[in-house]
Design an enzyme around this catalytic site. Structure first.
Site, PDB file in Angstrom:
ATOM      1  N   GLU A  39       4.576   5.258   2.203  1.00  0.00           N
ATOM      2  CA  GLU A  39       3.462   4.300   2.207  1.00  0.00           C
ATOM      3  C   GLU A  39       2.758   4.247   0.853  1.00  0.00           C
ATOM      4  O   GLU A  39       2.345   3.171   0.403  1.00  0.00           O
ATOM      5  CB  GLU A  39       2.455   4.645   3.307  1.00  0.00           C
ATOM      6  CG  GLU A  39       3.010   4.669   4.727  1.00  0.00           C
ATOM      7  CD  GLU A  39       3.793   3.416   5.102  1.00  0.00           C
ATOM      8  OE1 GLU A  39       3.498   2.330   4.589  1.00  0.00           O
ATOM      9  OE2 GLU A  39       4.728   3.541   5.915  1.00  0.00           O
TER      10      GLU A  39
ATOM     11  N   HIS B 254       4.659   2.029  -1.258  1.00  0.00           N
ATOM     12  CA  HIS B 254       4.332   0.617  -1.005  1.00  0.00           C
ATOM     13  C   HIS B 254       3.049   0.212  -1.725  1.00  0.00           C
ATOM     14  O   HIS B 254       2.976  -0.863  -2.332  1.00  0.00           O
ATOM     15  CB  HIS B 254       4.156   0.377   0.495  1.00  0.00           C
ATOM     16  CG  HIS B 254       5.427   0.218   1.256  1.00  0.00           C
ATOM     17  ND1 HIS B 254       6.487  -0.558   0.819  1.00  0.00           N
ATOM     18  CD2 HIS B 254       5.808   0.722   2.470  1.00  0.00           C
ATOM     19  CE1 HIS B 254       7.464  -0.520   1.712  1.00  0.00           C
ATOM     20  NE2 HIS B 254       7.079   0.256   2.726  1.00  0.00           N
TER      21      HIS B 254
END
Length: 431
Positions: free
Chosen positions: A364, A367
């Site tokens: 994450e 990202h």
């Protein structure tokens, strides 16, 4: 005659019970947990060690660790399933992600329908960089506590399947000694939800010369950690955060252009169920133990703007860590390229406190730094059956190695040259 029949029956019953006992012993010895302690764990001990209830099937080994200190290096040896392991643990190469003095607060939902944030009178200088040891070969992050001349090891190694390491609670330590530890499987979901929220394009080529220093200036990701893990003390949660985020930081060590470092600038701990409304309102109405992962991000845009601006102004992204399951199997969510955006710098990961979310947290944060799923780029997410990329859309829990793809490394480098990444060059840390 009756006595003869009775004697035969008793002999048969004795033979039958012995047979059942042998079958049971053989099945126990052939199981993965054959090195379990002979003293049964209490409910509280099981929860303390594995961070889950005894109803959860957890694979673990009960091992004897031998250690040797050579200058600053710790030599650690142990055996699992007949295989010997010899690790060299060295002090963490960089500052601990949780420096002494980091703000720790508690969050409580009050009857006035609002979340109130309170200062926690707690921090611990023992969890600075001197207490963190690592091994790059197996991506191990270990917090070493030394008390009365005895060393205790708690941590995780994540190169292969996520494995947690846990020292013994008091009763078991008195029985077996401090050298015994639990090593347990802590794999979690690597399936996530991503949104594309980047609203600033890359810097035009004709302006690149004016900010070329950006590409080599280290990116410091200042994170606010939101812990929705009830029934754990501030001390224990701080320890978990130290190990967890140092492990994530270690996964970013191979990224060199630019270098990526993590620092935690604050921790907020839930004190009751409704404290974090962005999670509370994302639960399923028919089963409050389940959460809709995507809604946590949507709700978070309002929640953080309303509740946290007065308390924290020194973070680039918030990571909410909660233990609730998503029925679709998603383990995390965030916004692509959103790390410096006031409305998109939000991430959610599932972790029960056992470090099962280390891989998805790394994913994450990738990202947030504008990395996409490798399946959506020209890069393959599967190198071979044993090697997957960290940014694989749905990584394998059986892979023996995870690496950064060339597409992701290029995305990081390009993103660092844009105004969307400007906050990562700011080393300001408010005390």
């Amino acid at each position: 005659m009756d006595l003869f029949i009775l004697t035969r029956f008793i002999l048969f019953l004795s033979f039958f019970m012995k047979s059942i006992h042998c079958q049971y012993s053989e099945s126990q010895e052939s199981g993965h947990n054959r090195n379990a302690p002979d003293k049964e764990l209490t409910t509280e001990e099981f929860q303390l060690i594995f961070h889950q209830s005894q109803t959860v099937d957890i694979e673990y080994d009960f091992i004897n660790i031998t250690t040797e200190m050579i200058e600053t290096e710790r030599k650690v040896s142990f055996t699992i399933d007949g295989k010997e392991y010899h690790l060299s643990l060295t002090p963490a190469a960089s500052q601990s992600v949780l420096p002494y003095g980091t703000k720790i607060k508690s969050a409580i939902w009050w009857t006035d329908n609002d979340t109130h944030i309170h200062e926690e009178d707690y921090s611990d200088e023992r969890w600075d960089s001197r207490a963190i040891y690592e091994n790059l070969e197996i991506m191990a992050t270990i917090l070493v506590r030394t008390e009365n001349g005895t060393s205790y090891y708690d941590g995780v190694f994540v190169k292969y399947s996520n494995e947690g390491v846990r020292s013994l609670p008091g009763r078991l330590m008195n029985i077996y000694g401090a050298n015994y530890h639990f090593v347990y499987d802590s794999n979690g979901s690597v399936y996530d939800v991503v949104l594309n929220g980047q609203d600033e394009p890359a810097v035009p080529a004709d302006m690149a010369s004016k900010i070329i220093f950006y590409s080599e200036t280290p990116c410091t990701c200042r994170l606010l950690i939101i812990q929705d893990l009830l029934m754990k003390t501030s001390r224990r949660l701080s320890s978990i955060s130290t190990i967890f985020w140092n492990a994530v930081n270690l996964r970013f060590r191979p990224v060199q252009h630019p270098k990526v470092n993590i620092i935690i600038t604050g921790i907020v701990i839930a004190k009751n169920e409704a404290a974090f409304q962005h999670v509370y309102r994302a639960r399923y109405s028919k089963n409050s133990k389940l959460v809709h992962t995507g809604r946590v991000i949507d709700n978070g845009r309002y929640f953080f703007g309303t509740n946290f601006d007065p308390y924290y102004d020194n973070y680039d992204a918030s990571f909410t860590m909660a233990s609730m399951d998503d029925p679709t199997g998603k383990g995390g969510a965030t916004v692509i390229g959103g790390i410096c955006s006031s409305s998109n710098n939000i991430a959610y990961i599932r972790d029960v406190g056992s470090y099962s979310g280390v891989k998805v947290a790394t994913h994450e944060l990738g990202h947030l730094l504008n990395g996409q799923h490798d399946s959506d780029t020209t890069c393959s997410e599967k190198i071979n059956d044993n090697i997957y990329t960290i940014m694989a859309k749905q990584g394998s829990t059986k892979a023996s190695k995870f690496v950064w793809s060339s597409c992701t490394l290029t995305a990081f480098a390009n993103f660092s040259k844009t105004t969307s990444a400007a906050c990562l060059k700011d080393t300001y840390r408010k005390q």
